[in-house]
Structure formats: structure tokens, C-alpha cells
Scaffold this motif. Structure first.
Motif, mmCIF file in Angstrom:
data_model
loop_
_atom_site.group_PDB
_atom_site.id
_atom_site.type_symbol
_atom_site.label_atom_id
_atom_site.label_comp_id
_atom_site.label_asym_id
_atom_site.label_seq_id
_atom_site.Cartn_x
_atom_site.Cartn_y
_atom_site.Cartn_z
ATOM 1 N N GLY A 4 0.838 -1.192 0.000
ATOM 2 C CA GLY A 4 0.000 0.000 0.000
ATOM 3 C C GLY A 4 0.871 1.239 0.000
ATOM 4 O O GLY A 4 1.920 1.271 0.647
ATOM 5 N N ILE A 5 0.462 2.244 -0.744
ATOM 6 C CA ILE A 5 1.216 3.501 -0.804
ATOM 7 C C ILE A 5 0.287 4.640 -0.423
ATOM 8 O O ILE A 5 -0.757 4.849 -1.060
ATOM 9 C CB ILE A 5 1.803 3.733 -2.206
ATOM 10 C CG1 ILE A 5 2.772 2.599 -2.553
ATOM 11 C CG2 ILE A 5 2.519 5.082 -2.272
ATOM 12 C CD1 ILE A 5 3.294 2.642 -3.964
ATOM 13 N N LEU A 6 0.658 5.366 0.612
ATOM 14 C CA LEU A 6 -0.141 6.495 1.090
ATOM 15 C C LEU A 6 0.393 7.777 0.479
ATOM 16 O O LEU A 6 1.521 8.186 0.762
ATOM 17 C CB LEU A 6 -0.065 6.584 2.617
ATOM 18 C CG LEU A 6 -0.553 5.369 3.412
ATOM 19 C CD1 LEU A 6 -0.240 5.538 4.889
ATOM 20 C CD2 LEU A 6 -2.054 5.181 3.203
ATOM 21 N N ILE A 31 -3.199 5.097 -2.385
ATOM 22 C CA ILE A 31 -4.247 5.808 -1.670
ATOM 23 C C ILE A 31 -4.098 7.312 -1.899
ATOM 24 O O ILE A 31 -3.077 7.908 -1.534
ATOM 25 C CB ILE A 31 -4.204 5.505 -0.156
ATOM 26 C CG1 ILE A 31 -4.243 3.998 0.089
ATOM 27 C CG2 ILE A 31 -5.355 6.215 0.548
ATOM 28 C CD1 ILE A 31 -5.499 3.320 -0.366
ATOM 29 N N CYS A 32 -5.103 7.919 -2.509
ATOM 30 C CA CYS A 32 -5.103 9.358 -2.789
ATOM 31 C C CYS A 32 -5.894 10.114 -1.727
ATOM 32 O O CYS A 32 -6.691 9.532 -0.990
ATOM 33 C CB CYS A 32 -5.714 9.624 -4.169
ATOM 34 S SG CYS A 32 -4.899 8.757 -5.521
ATOM 35 N N ARG A 33 -5.726 11.423 -1.685
ATOM 36 C CA ARG A 33 -6.383 12.220 -0.655
ATOM 37 C C ARG A 33 -7.864 12.472 -0.933
ATOM 38 O O ARG A 33 -8.606 12.849 -0.033
ATOM 39 C CB ARG A 33 -5.663 13.550 -0.476
ATOM 40 C CG ARG A 33 -5.728 14.478 -1.669
ATOM 41 C CD ARG A 33 -5.092 15.833 -1.367
ATOM 42 N NE ARG A 33 -5.165 16.731 -2.513
ATOM 43 C CZ ARG A 33 -4.250 16.846 -3.433
ATOM 44 N NH1 ARG A 33 -3.166 16.091 -3.361
ATOM 45 N NH2 ARG A 33 -4.395 17.685 -4.440
ATOM 46 N N SER A 34 -8.287 12.284 -2.179
ATOM 47 C CA SER A 34 -9.680 12.549 -2.530
ATOM 48 C C SER A 34 -10.108 11.654 -3.686
ATOM 49 O O SER A 34 -9.267 11.202 -4.471
ATOM 50 C CB SER A 34 -9.865 14.021 -2.935
ATOM 51 O OG SER A 34 -9.213 14.269 -4.173
ATOM 52 N N ILE A 72 -6.029 2.207 -7.683
ATOM 53 C CA ILE A 72 -5.899 3.582 -7.195
ATOM 54 C C ILE A 72 -7.241 3.991 -6.601
ATOM 55 O O ILE A 72 -8.284 3.853 -7.254
ATOM 56 C CB ILE A 72 -5.505 4.540 -8.331
ATOM 57 C CG1 ILE A 72 -4.170 4.104 -8.961
ATOM 58 C CG2 ILE A 72 -5.399 5.969 -7.818
ATOM 59 C CD1 ILE A 72 -3.739 4.939 -10.153
ATOM 60 N N THR A 73 -7.214 4.491 -5.375
ATOM 61 C CA THR A 73 -8.457 4.782 -4.667
ATOM 62 C C THR A 73 -8.237 5.852 -3.606
ATOM 63 O O THR A 73 -7.093 6.166 -3.257
ATOM 64 C CB THR A 73 -8.992 3.502 -3.999
ATOM 65 O OG1 THR A 73 -10.203 3.790 -3.296
ATOM 66 C CG2 THR A 73 -7.985 2.945 -3.004
ATOM 67 N N ARG A 77 -9.538 1.730 3.242
ATOM 68 C CA ARG A 77 -9.928 0.383 3.657
ATOM 69 C C ARG A 77 -9.347 -0.672 2.723
ATOM 70 O O ARG A 77 -9.230 -1.837 3.088
ATOM 71 C CB ARG A 77 -11.455 0.270 3.700
ATOM 72 C CG ARG A 77 -12.100 1.047 4.860
ATOM 73 C CD ARG A 77 -13.614 0.968 4.808
ATOM 74 N NE ARG A 77 -14.135 1.611 3.597
ATOM 75 C CZ ARG A 77 -15.437 1.733 3.320
ATOM 76 N NH1 ARG A 77 -16.340 1.252 4.175
ATOM 77 N NH2 ARG A 77 -15.837 2.333 2.211
ATOM 78 N N LEU A 78 -8.942 -0.244 1.521
ATOM 79 C CA LEU A 78 -8.323 -1.181 0.583
ATOM 80 C C LEU A 78 -6.889 -1.542 0.980
ATOM 81 O O LEU A 78 -6.250 -2.372 0.337
ATOM 82 C CB LEU A 78 -8.350 -0.619 -0.844
ATOM 83 C CG LEU A 78 -9.594 -1.018 -1.662
ATOM 84 C CD1 LEU A 78 -10.837 -0.335 -1.098
ATOM 85 C CD2 LEU A 78 -9.422 -0.652 -3.126
#
Length: 346
Positions: A4-6, A31-34, A72-73, A77-78
Motif C-alpha cells: 500500500g502507498i499512502l 491511496i489518494c487524498r480525494s 488507485i483509490t 480500507r483497501l
């Protein structure tokens, strides 16, 4: 393995795209901010995959499999099921602490949590994470596809099995882990902070102009000039390095540079082509002692001073810590562009 990449900034997306070239057993979720940003990044990814299909690099079936493995989301939770989570959000301590705390609440107990920070102490970044035994620093360099060095730094709580697993992960993705702990964590940022501070010291104590000092550095020491680096990097990260990653040996020169950066920030400058040191010099807002306190040095003499300064830094860390000289030189050469012959004389 699922990673996972934040954060979908420059580093986050670059690491994500790099992992796409890894073996078929690699999965990743960005994981994107929006939701809007996630949609933008998803469209970019789809265009790149479609381009590879048109060029015959991927078959339609392989393209479908790639899209299934790399998501990409904006929904963290992913992250569930991840073996490793890499935090790459902006260099803001509060933001980093928040996203890592949230990630810990989603992932399983065996998932490793790492930060890609280049300037903030790991103990502060992971302050709100409960299980620090599985945490570490994992500092990639841009562009990820070109630079193999990754700084792998340990917290005092990091378990040996965490270090071993993260070293194996980096080796598996063709990276060179430079393992550090304690005062050697983020060693390349520490040395870079000292170098730019010494460049500022030369400016404050000699008649040399910014352009001349940078020319000296590029001609005799490294690929980029010190003031060029600061303007490219931005004052936020440089100031954090100066605040958090310096020791008593260089405290005076680092504080002097930090004071100047804070003045420039109050003037509305934050680094960049039209908002950095060179722009400030043109505007006459750089601190410099009166002429009678400056000394005359040639560019050659200044180059020798900078060489000696860098060599002293290398000697200190290799003589007073467990860092191996050959590994440090390799990392500094690749990630910082410092000439090997300068360092090998240390």
C-alpha cells in the motif's frame, strides 16, 4: 506481496509505477487524498497501460491483469491485506502521523509500516502508531526507476525481523538498502544539510557570490550546486533537515542558514526558480556581514575547503558509527552526485 502507498504526489506515484514492473506476485494500492485525485491518477494509469498495449509491450490480457493488481483509490480500507504500507505524503508531521495512525487501524498485525520522509525524525513520524516494532524509515530517491539507493532506517523499537524483511523486500525489487539507525538515520539528508550550510558559511565569510560558490561545487565536488539544490528542493524540506538532522559539530552554521531561510519565508519566498536564493540575492534580502569582515579566497581555495568539509563528514560517520565507508560512498555518489574521488580521499 501487497504493498500500500499512502500519498499520490511525485514520490508516491513514482514508487507505485516502479512496482508495476515487478513480478506477477506483486500487488499495490495507491491511496489518494480525494476521490477526484484518485480518478485523475486512474485515468493516467489507464492511458499508460493502453499505450503499452498499442505498442505491443502488453497483450490485452496482460493489461487486464495489471489493472487488477494495481489499484488507485481514496478509500484506505483497501489497505486491508497489505504486507507493507509506504507513507509518502507531504513533509508535514501532523499529516504523516494522522495517515499512519489511520493505516494501522486498517492493516493486519503482520503488516510493516514505513515512512518515505527525507527530513523528519522517525520517532516523531510514528509517534501515534501503537506497534512501533514493525515500523521503519524507507527513503526512496527520485526518480525511483533510476536511483537504486534506498535509506532503510530503524527506530529504537524496530524488531530485527522487521529489518530483515524490509531488506529482503528492497533487494527483491532491485534496490540497494543503506541500513541506518540512531544518529545515522537519514544520513544522506544529514550530510546534505551540512553541505548547504557550509556553502552558506562561505557566502557569509568571503567575497564569493552565490553563482561562484555553486560553480566551485559543481566543478570540483558534486553534480549540483548547493544553492541550486536548496531552490530545487524547497525551503520547507531544507529547513526541516536543518532543524532536525544536524548535530553539535555543525550547529552554528546550520542555525545561520536556517535563520536566513526563515527570513526569506517571511518575505514570501519558498524556494524555486523565482522564489529562492538567487531571486533573494537579486532583491537584496540576503544577510551578509560588512565588507571589512569578509575575506578573499579564490574559487580553487573554496573548492578545497568544500572538499575537506565533506571528507570530514565522511570520516566522522564512518569512524564513530557502524556505517561502512564503501556503502556510504556508493550511496552518496549515486543519490547526491558527489564525486567518488572526493570521498575516497577521506
Amino acid at each position: 506481496m501487497k504493498v500500500g502507498i499512502l500519498g499520490a504526489g511525485k514520490m508516491g506515484t513514482d514508487i507505485f509505477q516502479y512496482l508495476m514492473n515487478e513480478p506477477d506476485n506483486m500487488e499495490s494500492v495507491l491511496i489518494c487524498r480525494s476521490p477526484q485525485r484518485a480518478e485523475q491518477e486512474s485515468k493516467k494509469l489507464l492511458r499508460k497501460i493502453e499505450k503499452k498495449v498499442r505498442r505491443g509491450i502488453l497483450s490485452p490480457e496482460e493489461a487486464g491483469q495489471l489493472q487488477a493488481r494495481f489499484q488507485i483509490t481514496a478509500d484506505n480500507r483497501l489497505l486491508e491485506g497489505c504486507d507493507l504500507v509506504i507513507e509518502t505524503v507531504l513533509e508535514d508531521l501532523t499529516v504523516k502521523q494522522t495517515v499512519l495512525k489511520e493505516a494501522e487501524g486498517v492493516v493486519g498485525e503482520t503488516c510493516f509500516l514505513v515512512t518515505n520522509t527525507s527530513a523528519l525524525p522517525f520517532d516523531l513520524v510514528f509517534q501515534k502508531v501503537k506497534n512501533k516494532k514493525r515500523c521503519a524509515g524507507m527513503h526512496f530517491f527520485y526518480p525511483v526507476s533510476v536511483l537504486k539507493t534506498v535509506e532503510l532506517g530503524m527506530l529504537k523499537e524496530t524488531e530485527p525481523k522487521t529489518r530483515k524483511a524490509l531488506e529482503a523486500f528492497l533487494t527483491d525489487i532491485s534496490k540497494f538498502p543503506l541500513c541506518t539507525e540512531g544518529e545515522t538515520n537519514l544520513i544522506l539528508s544529514r550530510i546534505l544539510a551540512a553541505i548547504v550550510a557550509y556553502a552558506w558559511h562561505l557566502y557569509q565569510n568571503t567575497f564569493l557570490r552565490l553563482q561562484e560558490i555553486d560553480r566551485v561545487i559543481k566543478n570540483s565536488v558534486m553534480m549540483f550546486g548547493a544553492f541550486e539544490i536548496m531552490d530545487r528542493t524547497g525551503f520547507l524540506i531544507i529547513s526541516q533537515c536543518l532543524r532536525y538532522l544536524t548535530d553539535s559539530r555543525n550547529k552554528e552554521i546550520c542555525e545561520a542558514l536556517l535563520t536566513q531561510i526563515q527570513i526569506l519565508q517571511r518575505e514570501g519566498l519558498d524556494g524555486g526558480a523565482d522564489s529562492g536564493f538567487f531571486s533573494a540575492a537579486e532583491r537584496g534580502i540576503l544577510i551578509r556581514p560588512s565588507v571589512d569582515r569578509l575575506v578573499s579566497v579564490t574559487e580553487k581555495e573554496a573548492g578545497e575547503k568544500m572538499k575537506q568539509f565533506i571528507q570530514n563528514e565522511i570520516r566522522y560517520y564512518t569512524e564513530h558509527t557502524s556505517l561502512r565507508k564503501d556503502r556510504l560512498i556508493l550511496a552518496m555518489s549515486e543519490a547526491m552526485g558527489i564525486r567518488k574521488e572526493v570521498m575516497e580521499e577521506a
